[in-house]
Design an enzyme around this catalytic site. Structure first.
Site, PDB file in Angstrom:
ATOM      1  N   GLU A 283       0.799  -1.076   0.183  1.00 17.10           N
ATOM      2  CA  GLU A 283       0.008  -0.030  -0.125  1.00 17.10           C
ATOM      3  C   GLU A 283       0.886   1.263   0.102  1.00 17.10           C
ATOM      4  O   GLU A 283       1.607   1.503   0.962  1.00 17.10           O
ATOM      5  CB  GLU A 283      -0.824   0.008   1.215  1.00 17.10           C
ATOM      6  CG  GLU A 283      -1.720  -1.226   1.448  1.00 17.10           C
ATOM      7  CD  GLU A 283      -2.759  -1.724   0.347  1.00 17.10           C
ATOM      8  OE1 GLU A 283      -3.041  -0.655  -0.381  1.00 17.10           O
ATOM      9  OE2 GLU A 283      -3.083  -2.686   0.150  1.00 17.10           O
ATOM     10  N   CYS A 317      -1.632   9.584   2.697  1.00 20.28           N
ATOM     11  CA  CYS A 317      -1.262   9.199   1.412  1.00 20.28           C
ATOM     12  C   CYS A 317      -2.000   9.300   0.203  1.00 20.28           C
ATOM     13  O   CYS A 317      -1.822   9.531  -0.651  1.00 20.28           O
ATOM     14  CB  CYS A 317      -1.216   7.367   1.490  1.00 20.28           C
ATOM     15  SG  CYS A 317      -2.724   6.894   2.369  1.00 20.28           S
TER      16      CYS A 317
HETATM   17  P1  NAD Z   1       8.925   4.810   3.643  1.00 20.35           P
HETATM   18  O1  NAD Z   1       8.901   3.735   2.193  1.00 20.35           O
HETATM   19  O2  NAD Z   1      10.438   5.399   3.577  1.00 20.35           O
HETATM   20  O3  NAD Z   1       9.218   3.741   4.892  1.00 20.35           O
HETATM   21  C1  NAD Z   1       7.940   2.937   5.164  1.00 20.35           C
HETATM   22  C2  NAD Z   1       8.651   1.689   6.241  1.00 20.35           C
HETATM   23  O4  NAD Z   1       9.539   0.877   5.278  1.00 20.35           O
HETATM   24  C3  NAD Z   1       9.509   2.193   7.331  1.00 20.35           C
HETATM   25  O5  NAD Z   1       9.088   1.550   8.366  1.00 20.35           O
HETATM   26  C4  NAD Z   1      10.864   2.162   6.925  1.00 20.35           C
HETATM   27  O6  NAD Z   1      11.686   1.866   8.006  1.00 20.35           O
HETATM   28  C5  NAD Z   1      10.587   0.760   6.146  1.00 20.35           C
HETATM   29  N1  NAD Z   1      11.924   0.564   5.091  1.00 20.35           N
HETATM   30  C6  NAD Z   1      12.641   1.374   4.487  1.00 20.35           C
HETATM   31  N2  NAD Z   1      13.675   0.772   3.848  1.00 20.35           N
HETATM   32  C7  NAD Z   1      13.473  -0.678   4.022  1.00 20.35           C
HETATM   33  C8  NAD Z   1      14.097  -1.862   3.407  1.00 20.35           C
HETATM   34  N3  NAD Z   1      15.001  -1.844   2.676  1.00 20.35           N
HETATM   35  N4  NAD Z   1      13.494  -3.091   3.795  1.00 20.35           N
HETATM   36  C9  NAD Z   1      12.521  -3.160   4.622  1.00 20.35           C
HETATM   37  N5  NAD Z   1      11.669  -2.041   5.335  1.00 20.35           N
HETATM   38  C10 NAD Z   1      12.233  -0.709   4.815  1.00 20.35           C
HETATM   39  O7  NAD Z   1       7.867   5.487   3.845  1.00 20.35           O
HETATM   40  P2  NAD Z   1       7.713   6.540   4.836  1.00 20.35           P
HETATM   41  O8  NAD Z   1       8.322   7.976   4.276  1.00 20.35           O
HETATM   42  O9  NAD Z   1       7.806   6.064   6.154  1.00 20.35           O
HETATM   43  O10 NAD Z   1       5.876   6.797   4.706  1.00 20.35           O
HETATM   44  C11 NAD Z   1       5.468   7.609   3.844  1.00 20.35           C
HETATM   45  C12 NAD Z   1       4.946   7.031   2.354  1.00 20.35           C
HETATM   46  O11 NAD Z   1       4.057   5.983   3.015  1.00 20.35           O
HETATM   47  C13 NAD Z   1       4.534   7.833   1.674  1.00 20.35           C
HETATM   48  O12 NAD Z   1       4.823   7.416   0.380  1.00 20.35           O
HETATM   49  C14 NAD Z   1       2.756   7.523   1.726  1.00 20.35           C
HETATM   50  O13 NAD Z   1       2.065   8.003   0.730  1.00 20.35           O
HETATM   51  C15 NAD Z   1       2.635   6.123   2.039  1.00 20.35           C
HETATM   52  N6  NAD Z   1       1.698   5.623   2.694  1.00 20.35           N
HETATM   53  C16 NAD Z   1       0.922   4.876   2.076  1.00 20.35           C
HETATM   54  C17 NAD Z   1      -0.344   4.516   2.530  1.00 20.35           C
HETATM   55  C18 NAD Z   1      -1.510   3.630   1.803  1.00 20.35           C
HETATM   56  O14 NAD Z   1      -2.294   3.122   2.666  1.00 20.35           O
HETATM   57  N7  NAD Z   1      -1.468   3.552   0.571  1.00 20.35           N
HETATM   58  C19 NAD Z   1      -0.742   4.709   3.951  1.00 20.35           C
HETATM   59  C20 NAD Z   1       0.253   5.746   4.584  1.00 20.35           C
HETATM   60  C21 NAD Z   1       1.375   6.126   4.061  1.00 20.35           C
END
Ligand code: NAD
Length: 517
Positions: A283, A317
């Site tokens: 997501e 998001c």
């Molecule tokens: P991000 O992708 O930077 O991180 C998300 C999670 O992934 C964090 O816990 C992070 O530590 C982890 N992560 C990062 N690198 C990783 C790796 N190599 N392996 C495993 N895990 C890893 O996102 P963010 O900046 O924390 O959140 C914002 C993003 O989330 C925005 O793009 C937003 O739109 C999206 N989002 C989507 C929804 C939805 O329901 N579609 C809901 C909320 C947020």
């Protein structure tokens, strides 16, 4: 000239004071907060810690231990043991017992509502009006999935005679050990959306909170222990994504990952998971659009769109970042939207009246400032230029809202920005608006604003987005899928529907023939 309808406001802060129980939890008797592995608080063998701060004043809230490969291995082992014991395993636990534990956990969350609100407000940087709405999702989500779990049986499906003397049937079972990788913007909501369907379908879970907002997951982990979940059923693994998250994605015993976050990280984890067959649901981010038709009230709709654009200061998001407005009402709409954005009260998220607080971290701040400049470089005309904001006495990452006017020929807003930021493009008709809205590779949320509901519904169904709305935006409901199309998500319908529950299970076919030897 527009006359603002001041009743339609942005989500706003009440004054929120730090509860003592939150301070005690954060200080943890003078020790860094450990992860929760097999029911035990664990400092971790790497001896590494990180600080989690309040983005609105840069104060350190807590020091947290980072979980390394050894802790991930231990948590996976603990989860696997808790799942698979043939007599007492979580897999075998009757659904009534699972539901009783889930609802006991919900009651404990409600007992400690103030602490969980403090996590969202201080660690996550939210205003109280939004944090309170998020908190309510804990019970709503748990009750929905308890009901689904009663209705959707696991185990053997109905039997068919597939050939003379051969019976065939499906067999549905949990994956076993599943992980939820959570972003920083909606920690309580997204942890709930992960754990309830995963646990009620019989899995044991690893929760990997975002490094910016680990506190609510750690607190929920403690409440889960108090509720009586057997050790290992719920594990919490704080740490950096590229380290703790990466170890989780690389672990072959983790059979399913539910990821919420940015498309780039989701694509990277998918490639890792694919190497050893771990299934993954993603997501991800969006670049939401809104189409405003000529029959809509430009002033009222501009304020409503402003409210949705600024939900969690635009760090939501599916928030609206691209507006396509019929040119017949464009001037009034633009005036009203500029007025709404310009009057947002910038301030500390726990001070009464704040509507636009600090963004979560310095990386986000730099990304947003760069996007504001890029929009002008690409041909957008600044209505509100954005830039850094000062809040007296606070040293957080405060930014001004930004608003730009564009034309159908100029694509100046191609990627998710994640702030009170939008482009407004006057268009000749609805078809042109739809074609421009659908040009984005993202596909999470979109809306149409019109008095003609039938026309609105017909248009909305043509969005290439997972959530299509008429005269509203950012709605969610249990029982309806919330997910993305394009680079915003997949596979499957999304979260919060029956399909989400079955996503946490796998199904195989069993054929039994008579023994004819
Ligand atoms: P991000 O992708 O930077 O991180 C998300 C999670 O992934 C964090 O816990 C992070 O530590 C982890 N992560 C990062 N690198 C990783 C790796 N190599 N392996 C495993 N895990 C890893 O996102 P963010 O900046 O924390 O959140 C914002 C993003 O989330 C925005 O793009 C937003 O739109 C999206 N989002 C989507 C929804 C939805 O329901 N579609 C809901 C909320 C947020």
């Amino acid at each position: 000239m527009s006359v603002a309808n001041s009743e339609i406001r942005s989500l706003t802060a009440k004054k929120f004071d730090c509860p003592q129980k939150f301070s005690d939890f954060c200080s943890n008797g003078g020790k860094p907060l450990g992860g929760i592995v097999g029911g035990v608080e664990t400092a971790g063998t790497m001896n590494a810690t990180f600080e989690t701060i309040d983005p609105g004043n840069h104060q350190v809230l807590a020091t947290v231990c980072e979980m390394g490969a050894a802790e991930v291995n231990k948590a996976v082992q603990a989860a696997h043991n808790a799942y698979s014991n043939p007599k007492t395993g979580w897999r075998q636990t009757p659904i009534e017992e699972k539901i009783a534990l889930v609802m006991k956990f919900v009651e404990l969350c409600e007992r400690d509502r103030d602490v969980l609100l403090a996590c969202e407000i201080f660690d996550g940087g939210k205003v109280s009006e939004l944090a309170e709405g998020d908190f309510d999702q804990i019970r709503a989500c748990a009750e929905y999935f308890c009901d689904v779990a009663k209705r959707i049986p696991l185990g053997d499906g109905p039997s068919l005679e597939v050939a003379p003397g051969v019976q065939g049937y499906s067999y549905r079972e949990p994956w076993g050990v599943v992980a939820g990788i959570i972003p920083w913007n909606y920690p309580i909501v997204l942890t709930s959306w992960f754990i309830f369907p995963a646990l009620l379908s019989g899995n044991c879970v690893l929760i990997k909170p975002a490094e910016d907002t680990p506190l609510s997951a750690l607190y929920m982990g403690k409440l889960a222990e108090e509720a009586g979940f057997p050790p290992g059923v719920i594990n919490v693994l704080p740490g950096r994504g590229e380290l703790t998250g990466q170890f989780i994605a690389e672990h072959p015993v983790v059979r399913y990952i539910s990821f919420t976050g940015s498309p780039g990280v989701g694509q990277h984890i998918l490639r890792t998971c694919d190497r050893h067959g771990t299934r993954m649901k993603r997501e991800m981010g969006g670049n939401g659009s809104a189409i405003v038709l000529a029959d809509a009230d430009p002033i009222e709709v501009a304020r409503k769109i402003g409210r949705y654009t600024n939900q969690h200061f635009g760090q939501t998001c599916c928030t609206i970042h691209r507006v396509f407005v019929d040119q017949k009402i464009a001037d009034d709409f633009i005036d009203a939207q500029r007025e709404f954005f310009a009057s947002l009260k910038i301030g500390y998220q726990a001070d009464a009246g704040t509507e636009l607080g600090a963004v979560i971290n310095s990386t986000q701040k730099e990304r947003i400032l760069s996007a504001q400049q890029q929009t002008v470089t690409r041909g957008g005309r600044a209505l509100l230029r954005g830039g850094v904001a000062e809040v007296t006495g606070r040293s957080g990452y405060y930014l001004k809202p930004a608003l730009f006017q564009t034309t159908p020929e100029v694509d100046c807003n191609p990627a998710e920005v994640f702030h009170a930021f939008a482009t407004i493009c006057p268009v000749s008709d609805a078809e042109q608006a739809l074609q421009l809205a659908n040009q984005s590779p993202y596909g999470l949320g979109a809306s149409v604003w019109t008095r003609d509901i039938e026309h609105g519904v017909a248009l909305a169904k043509q969005f290439r987005d997972g959530t299509c709305q008429i005269n509203c935006h950012n709605q969610i409901a249990y029982g309806l899928p919330y997910g993305g199309q394009g680079i915003s998500g997949g596979p499957g319908a999304g979260v919060n529907c029956e399909e989400t529950f079955t996503d946490y299970t796998q199904v195989k076919a069993v054929y039994a023939s008579q023994y004819d030897a």
